[in-house]
Design an enzyme around this catalytic site. Sequence first.
Site, short mmCIF file in Angstrom:
data_model
loop_
_atom_site.label_atom_id
_atom_site.label_comp_id
_atom_site.label_asym_id
_atom_site.label_seq_id
_atom_site.Cartn_x
_atom_site.Cartn_y
_atom_site.Cartn_z
N ASP A 140 0.83 -1.21 0.00
CA ASP A 140 0.00 0.00 0.00
C ASP A 140 0.86 1.26 0.00
O ASP A 140 1.97 1.28 0.54
CB ASP A 140 -0.89 0.04 1.24
N HIS A 188 3.70 -2.22 3.14
CA HIS A 188 3.62 -0.84 2.64
C HIS A 188 4.94 -0.45 1.98
O HIS A 188 6.00 -0.58 2.60
CB HIS A 188 3.33 0.13 3.80
#
Length: 216
Positions: free
Chosen positions: A33, A172
């Site tokens: 992400d 992430h």
Amino acid sequence: MFIVRPPEIITRMMPRMTWGFYGELKTVFLSFDDGPTPDITPWVLDRLNQYNAKATFFCLGRNVDHNTEIYEQILGEGHSVGNHTYSHLKGYGTRNQQYYDDIELARSLIDSELFRPPYGRILPSQITEIVKNYRIIMWDVLSYDYNRKVSGDIIIRNVTRNVRSGSIIVFHDSAKARKNLYHALPGVLEYLNNEGYKMSAIPMKREEAEKLKTHL
């Protein structure tokens, strides 16, 4: 206390969102992400290539806007992308129309029918609207790589102790997660490879993603 795997009561209450693809025998779905991010996303791509692993990158529109070459590299290397809004808005506390407009702004840059809400925070009314155009992809293993109070070894443990066939795992590719990601991702990839897991990307077309089994 860190909730690595969402409680079953939550996943059953929200069946319109995808938490895993459990019909995929010995396959897991890595996801990243908040990118693309200079230096970090290319580093992730290099690590994935070492294991012939494919992943899904839930990109922020504003980062695609500023890092087009990296975005094209993600796609060029056979990975999937998804919409993570343009501005990283929380569904909670954001007016619905503002939220939808931000998603649409990202859509002008990210050609995908996959969507992941930032922070996992989204209202039922927003879900009802978004599923008209997207498959909402959540997760069943949250690494906590973004949390600077968590060590890289704990992140490896979070993933390896909770992963199962069909899991969607969240990392992430962001500056905030850099230190933990650099420590943990190689260990996780090595573990998954040694355990015989295939690491696949989620199809970007909603109808293709919907063909994958989502329930145990």
